[in-house]
Design a protein around this motif. Structure first.
Motif, mmCIF file in Angstrom:
data_model
loop_
_atom_site.group_PDB
_atom_site.id
_atom_site.type_symbol
_atom_site.label_atom_id
_atom_site.label_comp_id
_atom_site.label_asym_id
_atom_site.label_seq_id
_atom_site.Cartn_x
_atom_site.Cartn_y
_atom_site.Cartn_z
ATOM 1 N N VAL B 32 0.853 -1.193 0.000
ATOM 2 C CA VAL B 32 0.000 0.000 0.000
ATOM 3 C C VAL B 32 0.883 1.235 0.000
ATOM 4 C CG1 VAL B 32 -1.644 1.362 1.344
ATOM 5 C CG2 VAL B 32 -1.965 -1.104 1.142
ATOM 6 N N ARG B 33 1.876 1.258 0.892
ATOM 7 C CA ARG B 33 2.771 2.426 0.974
ATOM 8 C C ARG B 33 3.613 2.550 -0.293
ATOM 9 N NH1 ARG B 33 7.840 3.035 2.167
ATOM 10 N NH2 ARG B 33 8.608 5.092 2.822
ATOM 11 N N ASP B 34 4.210 1.451 -0.738
ATOM 12 C CA ASP B 34 5.046 1.511 -1.939
ATOM 13 C C ASP B 34 4.236 1.970 -3.149
ATOM 14 O OD1 ASP B 34 7.022 0.572 -0.359
ATOM 15 O OD2 ASP B 34 7.378 -1.300 -1.436
ATOM 16 N N ASN B 35 3.004 1.490 -3.229
ATOM 17 C CA ASN B 35 2.159 1.815 -4.364
ATOM 18 C C ASN B 35 1.787 3.299 -4.382
ATOM 19 O OD1 ASN B 35 1.137 0.694 -6.667
ATOM 20 N ND2 ASN B 35 -0.891 0.288 -5.799
ATOM 21 N N LEU B 36 1.564 3.857 -3.191
ATOM 22 C CA LEU B 36 1.303 5.296 -3.091
ATOM 23 C C LEU B 36 2.454 6.068 -3.721
ATOM 24 C CD1 LEU B 36 0.070 6.150 0.529
ATOM 25 C CD2 LEU B 36 -1.123 6.633 -1.586
ATOM 26 N N LEU B 37 3.672 5.683 -3.330
ATOM 27 C CA LEU B 37 4.860 6.364 -3.850
ATOM 28 C C LEU B 37 5.039 6.075 -5.343
ATOM 29 C CD1 LEU B 37 7.124 5.582 -0.799
ATOM 30 C CD2 LEU B 37 6.700 7.887 -1.657
ATOM 31 N N VAL B 39 2.780 5.153 -7.824
ATOM 32 C CA VAL B 39 1.854 5.729 -8.805
ATOM 33 C C VAL B 39 2.014 7.237 -8.908
ATOM 34 C CG1 VAL B 39 0.156 3.910 -8.473
ATOM 35 C CG2 VAL B 39 -0.096 6.052 -7.224
ATOM 36 N N THR B 40 2.616 7.849 -7.892
ATOM 37 C CA THR B 40 2.836 9.290 -7.972
ATOM 38 C C THR B 40 4.251 9.584 -8.476
ATOM 39 O OG1 THR B 40 3.413 9.235 -5.624
ATOM 40 C CG2 THR B 40 1.178 9.872 -6.194
ATOM 41 N N GLY B 41 4.964 8.538 -8.886
ATOM 42 C CA GLY B 41 6.292 8.711 -9.473
ATOM 43 C C GLY B 41 7.374 9.050 -8.474
ATOM 44 N N MET B 42 7.125 8.784 -7.180
ATOM 45 C CA MET B 42 8.080 9.213 -6.170
ATOM 46 C C MET B 42 8.870 8.059 -5.536
ATOM 47 S SD MET B 42 7.803 12.445 -6.191
ATOM 48 C CE MET B 42 8.573 13.052 -4.683
ATOM 49 N N LEU B 43 8.590 6.827 -5.925
ATOM 50 C CA LEU B 43 9.250 5.700 -5.247
ATOM 51 C C LEU B 43 10.736 5.651 -5.597
ATOM 52 C CD1 LEU B 43 8.756 3.236 -3.412
ATOM 53 C CD2 LEU B 43 8.433 1.872 -5.474
ATOM 54 N N ASP B 44 11.551 5.590 -4.572
ATOM 55 C CA ASP B 44 12.994 5.475 -4.738
ATOM 56 C C ASP B 44 13.324 3.977 -4.834
ATOM 57 O OD1 ASP B 44 15.707 5.348 -4.535
ATOM 58 O OD2 ASP B 44 15.870 6.715 -2.821
ATOM 59 N N LEU B 45 13.772 3.550 -5.994
ATOM 60 C CA LEU B 45 13.987 2.109 -6.211
ATOM 61 C C LEU B 45 15.391 1.649 -5.809
ATOM 62 C CD1 LEU B 45 12.079 1.704 -9.579
ATOM 63 C CD2 LEU B 45 11.436 0.716 -7.382
ATOM 64 N N ALA B 46 16.141 2.497 -5.130
ATOM 65 C CA ALA B 46 17.489 2.109 -4.698
ATOM 66 C C ALA B 46 17.427 0.826 -3.879
ATOM 67 C CB ALA B 46 18.100 3.230 -3.862
ATOM 68 N N THR B 47 18.417 -0.034 -4.065
ATOM 69 C CA THR B 47 18.429 -1.286 -3.312
ATOM 70 C C THR B 47 19.543 -1.246 -2.269
ATOM 71 O OG1 THR B 47 19.801 -2.258 -5.025
ATOM 72 C CG2 THR B 47 17.459 -2.727 -5.133
ATOM 73 N N GLY B 48 19.331 -2.006 -1.194
ATOM 74 C CA GLY B 48 20.368 -2.180 -0.180
ATOM 75 C C GLY B 48 20.507 -0.991 0.752
ATOM 76 N N ARG B 61 11.192 8.135 0.831
ATOM 77 C CA ARG B 61 10.678 7.656 -0.453
ATOM 78 C C ARG B 61 11.169 6.258 -0.749
ATOM 79 N NH1 ARG B 61 13.067 11.587 -4.403
ATOM 80 N NH2 ARG B 61 12.271 10.006 -5.825
ATOM 81 N N ARG B 62 11.938 5.694 0.181
ATOM 82 C CA ARG B 62 12.475 4.343 -0.036
ATOM 83 C C ARG B 62 11.372 3.294 0.088
ATOM 84 N NH1 ARG B 62 17.838 3.375 1.046
ATOM 85 N NH2 ARG B 62 17.436 1.357 0.086
ATOM 86 N N ARG B 63 11.623 2.124 -0.491
ATOM 87 C CA ARG B 63 10.640 1.043 -0.402
ATOM 88 C C ARG B 63 10.448 0.592 1.057
ATOM 89 N NH1 ARG B 63 12.461 -3.656 -3.760
ATOM 90 N NH2 ARG B 63 10.422 -4.440 -3.185
ATOM 91 N N SER B 64 9.232 0.139 1.358
ATOM 92 C CA SER B 64 8.882 -0.194 2.743
ATOM 93 C C SER B 64 9.734 -1.332 3.298
ATOM 94 C CB SER B 64 7.409 -0.582 2.833
ATOM 95 O OG SER B 64 6.598 0.428 2.313
#
Lengths: 378, 193
Positions: B32-37, B39-48, B61-64
């Motif tokens: 739910v949280r990741d999807n909010l970020l 769909v609004t283009g704000m999710l930070d996909l950085a890993t680790g 903005r990092r993934r949950s």
């Protein structure tokens, strides 16, 4: 997987797809509490109706976590003092060790395997016409002996804290989640209001070891019947109760909700039997109402001085408990079906005993009974 | 969709006892949280990297999955959406409660993200309300609006409430922000069919 009974019941309980938009205007302008489910209109009872005309409409259940010592409160056992220092085997009651209670009576190894009987730590005397024997720590409650019922027929095969959950669900935490009593009551009788949850939980429930969220869960009855936890702090009764930085006015929220209800119903045409969608529409309507109804309900600042005194709101020892009790009263006055209060934690041991008993006895329940001001329909 | 009812089957087994279709379910808390970020283009996909303080759940903005989850160190937002208890083998018990509506409607995260997406779509559609609605549906719900949905949304955008709010000079949300916020609260946003 959806349960047959729940789907049927939800279908009958809801008229169509919620009432967003249709009834919103009416709700916004309605004052006071509307009793939807009167004695003839209980539309959501499984099987069609209660077995008899109930006198009680609401329940306030005060659960004192950890409990007080029953033998020093309302189930006085003078024989303990008589045989103090001896083991059970040395008393005329040795036969109990051969029964299924043995694991409780025999001593818990993890608690030092104590096997000797300890004398009562307080005196006791009889009160009222009924002659109820009460420990001296609870003399205040003793004065209302004729107005209370002490139930002494319960026992458990569990020797530890986990037995607490047996009160709420009839099961031990290791048997996992089962519907709690509050969930059953709300499932069976339905809601009496549209502005507040039907089942409210105040205070901190027992820890996960002893039930945790199981103590107010609804399990297979469906999530909408579970208890909703509220804080008694008016500044923060529950998370996200107000829009962040007041970004939305009440009118905006109302128009947003109206559009949301419309869109959810349009999208839900293909899924007329989806219980989650129905529950979600209902939850949004309730959430909107709760933004005003919850802060209003838990705001005790306008309670008159005599009520504050009656409940012990201004006493340092009694304040925390008094707040929960007075909020509970205000909740049932506004149509909440079931209020579960949790108070305290851990057993009443050694030095804590007298302080704990004072906190409890000087707070509300005694005074409600004492002064016959019990507007509670327990 | 696999969950769409079929009239014949619905008549035979309305409660899906024989699993003739997919039961709908709600997204997990983290999704739910990741999807909010997202769909609004704000999710930070950085890993680790090190774990992130659970108190930053509404501003990071990092993934949950990178948020700290330990006893008494769980994000309130995720807990409301039934994040598993840390000492119960991570079993999930999805619920539908009013607190979720409050979290998606009132939280800093939802309000901020709805404004960001509305601003971006506004620039893209050049004041065309029908196009705004279509874009918003595509971004948030990954589908086109039906004619009835589009009409309801356009009517919402030009409703008197807009005028009242703008003349009051409110620095709060605008009507397009509110529309995106409504879509973020749509049943389809949190439902998997």
């Amino acid at each position: 997987m959806s349960c047959k009974g729940i789907t049927r019941r939800s279908f009958l309980a809801d008229t169509g797809m919620g009432f967003t938009g249709l009834a919103l205007g009416a709700i916004l302008h309605r004052d006071g509490v509307r009793i939807r489910a009167d004695s003839t209109g209980l539309q959501s009872v499984p099987g069609g109706g209660p077995h008899f005309e109930p006198r009680a409409k609401s329940v306030i259940w005060i659960f004192l976590c950890g409990g007080v010592s029953h033998v020093e409160s309302f189930d006085v056992k003078p024989e303990l003092t008589k045989y103090a220092g001896k083991s059970i085997a040395e008393t005329p009651y040795a036969s109990v060790l051969a029964t299924e209670h043995a694991n409780v009576l025999g001593g818990n190894p993890s608690h030092g395997n104590r096997k000797n009987i300890m004398a009562l730590q307080t005196g006791h005397r009889q009160y009222g016409q009924c002659g109820l024997a009460v420990g001296d720590w609870f003399s205040h409650i003793g004065q209302c002996a004729d107005d209370i019922a002490a139930v002494r027929l319960l026992w458990t095969i569990h020797n530890d804290h986990g037995a607490q959950l047996t009160w709420q669900t009839g099961r031990h935490p290791r048997e996992l989640e089962h519907p709690s009593l509050g969930a059953w009551a709300c499932y069976g009788l339905g809601s009496m209001n549209e502005n507040l949850p039907e089942f409210v939980v105040l205070g901190v429930p027992t820890g996960d070891c002893c039930g945790g969220a199981f103590t107010y869960g609804a399990s297979h009855l469906g999530p909408e019947h579970g208890g909703v936890r509220l804080n008694t702090d008016p500044a923060n009764p529950l998370p996200f109760i107000r829009p962040h930085e007041a970004a939305l006015s009440a009118e905006e929220q109302a128009s947003n909700l109206s559009l949301l209800g419309k869109l959810n119903r349009l999208a839900g045409i293909d899924y007329p039997d989806d219980p989650q969608l129905r529950a979600r529409i209902k939850s949004y309507e309730l959430a909107f109402q709760m933004q005003t109804s919850v802060p209003e309900t838990i705001d005790l600042s306008r309670e008159p001085a005599h009520v504050r005194r009656l409940y012990g709101l201004d006493g340092q020892d009694t304040k925390a408990f008094a707040e929960k009790c007075l909020v509970a009263r205000r909740l049932v006055e506004r149509g909440v079906r079931f209020v579960q209060i949790f108070h305290g934690g851990g057993g009443v041991v050694n030095g804590m005993r007298i302080r704990a008993s004072r906190r409890i006895t000087r707070s509300c329940p005694v005074r409600w009974i004492n002064r016959s001001q019990a507007c509670f329909r327990i | 969709m696999a969950s769409t009812p079929d009239d014949a089957n619905l008549a035979l087994d309305p409660d899906n006892q024989f699993l003739w279709r997919m039961n709908s379910r709600r997204l997990e808390a983290e999704a739910v949280r990741d999807n909010l970020l997202h769909v609004t283009g704000m999710l930070d996909l950085a890993t680790g990297g090190p774990d992130i303080d659970h108190k930053l759940a509404l501003s990071s903005r990092r993934r949950s999955i990178y948020l700290r989850t330990a006893a008494e160190k769980q994000s309130e937002f995720l807990q409301i959406f039934d994040e598993p208890s840390v000492n119960e083998c991570y079993q999930r018990r999805p619920s539908v409660v009013p607190q979720q509506a409050l979290a998606l409607g009132n939280s800093e995260l939802a309000l901020k993200l709805s404004r960001i997406l509305a601003g971006r779509l506004e620039r893209e559609c050049g004041g065309d309300q029908v196009r705004f609605v279509t874009l918003a549906f595509r971004w948030v719900l990954a589908r086109q609006p039906t004619a009835a949905e589009s009409e309801a949304c356009v009517r919402f955008l030009s409703s008197p409430a807009t005028v009242a709010h703008e003349t009051a000079g409110g620095r709060g949300s605008r009507m397009i922000d509110n529309l995106v916020l409504v879509l973020l609260n749509h049943n389809d946003f949190v439902t998997v069919r």
